[in-house]
Scaffold this active site. Structure first.
Site, PDB file in Angstrom:
ATOM      1  N   ALA A 166       0.837  -1.206   0.000  1.00 59.45           N
ATOM      2  CA  ALA A 166       0.000   0.000   0.000  1.00 59.45           C
ATOM      3  C   ALA A 166       0.870   1.253   0.000  1.00 59.45           C
ATOM      4  O   ALA A 166       0.579   2.226  -0.713  1.00 59.45           O
ATOM      5  CB  ALA A 166      -0.942  -0.006   1.206  1.00 59.45           C
ATOM      6  N   ASP A 167       1.929   1.242   0.790  1.00 51.10           N
ATOM      7  CA  ASP A 167       2.878   2.359   0.801  1.00 51.10           C
ATOM      8  C   ASP A 167       3.473   2.586  -0.580  1.00 51.10           C
ATOM      9  O   ASP A 167       3.525   3.709  -1.089  1.00 51.10           O
ATOM     10  CB  ASP A 167       4.018   2.055   1.783  1.00 51.10           C
ATOM     11  CG  ASP A 167       3.895   2.820   3.085  1.00 51.10           C
ATOM     12  OD1 ASP A 167       3.367   3.940   3.070  1.00 51.10           O
ATOM     13  OD2 ASP A 167       4.341   2.297   4.116  1.00 51.10           O
ATOM     14  N   LEU A 168       3.966   1.501  -1.178  1.00 52.67           N
ATOM     15  CA  LEU A 168       4.680   1.612  -2.445  1.00 52.67           C
ATOM     16  C   LEU A 168       3.764   2.068  -3.572  1.00 52.67           C
ATOM     17  O   LEU A 168       4.136   2.933  -4.375  1.00 52.67           O
ATOM     18  CB  LEU A 168       5.326   0.271  -2.786  1.00 52.67           C
ATOM     19  CG  LEU A 168       6.422  -0.190  -1.817  1.00 52.67           C
ATOM     20  CD1 LEU A 168       6.826  -1.630  -2.115  1.00 52.67           C
ATOM     21  CD2 LEU A 168       7.630   0.730  -1.893  1.00 52.67           C
ATOM     22  N   GLY A 171       2.910   5.611  -3.357  1.00 50.47           N
ATOM     23  CA  GLY A 171       3.994   6.401  -3.924  1.00 50.47           C
ATOM     24  C   GLY A 171       3.935   6.458  -5.436  1.00 50.47           C
ATOM     25  O   GLY A 171       4.156   7.509  -6.045  1.00 50.47           O
TER      26      GLY A 171
END
Length: 403
Positions: A166-168, A171
């Site tokens: 989810a973070d990646l 981004g």
């Protein structure tokens, strides 16, 4: 020239989402200025393993960037930051929603100074809504966004995706939003605020699950490595490990049966359709594995390859980072660092025939570019000296120049 040569980006980021977004922009040729707190900088600097006293993950996540150390909570530091933004095309931040606004550095504060500014905000839950002010990390977004409900084995404990997906992807959406807003600026002359969140990034993956739920009301669950609706499309056990196979078309299903010597499965009308095979996985996969578990992974993969069946061994990262195919495509490369020496990097997934991505230095020392960048923004030597003396800014030795 790289695709984004001439674009200037300011990052106020920590951990993953904003730094990963700006890493993409830096790889594409943008000048990325990473603004960090003089007291320790981005928290990833403190996360090991360490080489020559420096964070190995930080040196990779923040390649091709310049570091400016400013205390944004001080008025002199905030004033210097505004000067940076006046010369920027894009600002990317992933502080808690409202944090930049409380510093007087929100989009509404900075847009009048630079009407063409593209301002990207990445957060756990988005800039508004009932969850906006709650802390949100990758695992929480995977949980609330449904990913953990379909990951793992049936009946097993909840499992997250092995990487901070989810973070990646937040981004990546942030980087895509930035370049899209820059393109829109060509027409309107105006910048805009781009709001991306970990939650919506996680939910955006649910293509198959949404297709099933909105059509039938059925809620998906964990299937291990199996596909949601077709088979065989999953990991298969071999004599010495595992491989993956995707034999879901008539041609590849025929190829699998031929490669493994299973004419009886091909003749069985119950297995004629991929969707029907999916419903019979409990008997189909054991029948396939009765053959594959007598042969090595390499043998199974070679046999399936010879019959045009999509397949691959399951590699651990020691195998991935030494993969012959990736080596021949020169995916891995070394970025120089003034104290760590060569830092092995993962390549960009984007390849351009005319405007290649940049392969410059590893993540910078904290404050390595403070003085140089502030001079570029028009601050005098006396003004910079005052910032340094007051602790509103900090500097470190000059890093290696980008190649």
């Amino acid at each position: 020239m790289s695709p984004l040569s001439g674009i200037r980006v300011v990052e106020v980021g920590a951990f993953m989402a904003a730094p990963f977004a700006t890493m993409q922009l830096a790889d594409l040729g943008a000048t990325v200025i990473k603004v960090e707190n003089p007291e320790g900088g981005d928290q990833v600097r403190a996360i090991g393993p360490f080489t020559a006293g420096h964070s190995s993950p930080f040196a990779r996540l923040n390649r091709n960037k310049r570091s400016v150390a400013l205390d944004l909570k001080s008025e002199p530091g905030a004033a210097a930051f505004r000067r940076l933004v006046q010369h920027a095309d894009v600002l990317v931040e992933n502080l808690r929603p409202g944090a930049m606004r409380r510093l007087g550095l929100g989009y509404d504060d900075l847009s009048p100074l630079n009407p063409g500014l593209v301002y990207v905000s990445a957060s756990g839950w988005g800039q508004d809504g009932p969850l906006a002010n709650l802390p949100g990390l990758d695992i929480m977004a995977q949980a609330r966004g449904g990913l953990m409900s379909v990951t793992g084995m049936p009946g097993g404990d909840p499992v997250k995706v092995g990487v901070p997906i989810a973070d990646l992807v937040c981004g990546l959406y942030g980087a895509l939003g930035a370049v899209s807003a820059l393109q829109a600026r060509h027409t309107t002359g105006q910048g805009q605020h781009v709001d991306v969140s970990l939650l919506e990034s996680a939910v955006s993956f649910a293509i198959w699950e949404a297709g099933k739920y909105f059509a039938t009301g059925e809620v998906g669950g964990p299937l291990g490595s199996a596909h949601q609706s077709t088979a065989p499309y999953q990991a298969i056990r071999t004599a010495d490990g595992w491989c993956t196979v995707g034999a879901v078309t008539p041609k590849t299903w025929q190829g699998l049966c031929a490669a493994l010597g299973l004419p009886e499965l091909l003749a069985d009308e119950r297995y004629a359709d991929a969707h029907d095979r999916h419903g019979l996985r409990h008997e189909l996969i054991p029948a396939i594995e009765r053959v594959t578990t007598t042969r090595t992974t390499a043998d199974v993969v070679a046999a399936l390859d010879a019959h045009g069946v999509p397949c691959a061994p399951i590699s651990d990262y020691s195998q991935v980072f030494n993969d012959e195919h990736l080596e021949q495509r020169r995916f891995f490369w070394d970025a120089e660092h003034p104290e760590m020496g060569p830092v092995r990097q993962l390549g960009s997934a984007m390849r351009f025939s005319a405007t290649p991505t940049r392969r410059g230095p590893a993540g910078p020392l904290l404050g390595a570019d403070t003085v140089e960048v502030l001079r570029e923004c028009g601050l005098t030597g006396q003004e910079i000296d005052r910032l340094l003396a007051e602790g509103a800014a900090a500097q470190s030795p000059t890093p290696l120049e980008s190649t």
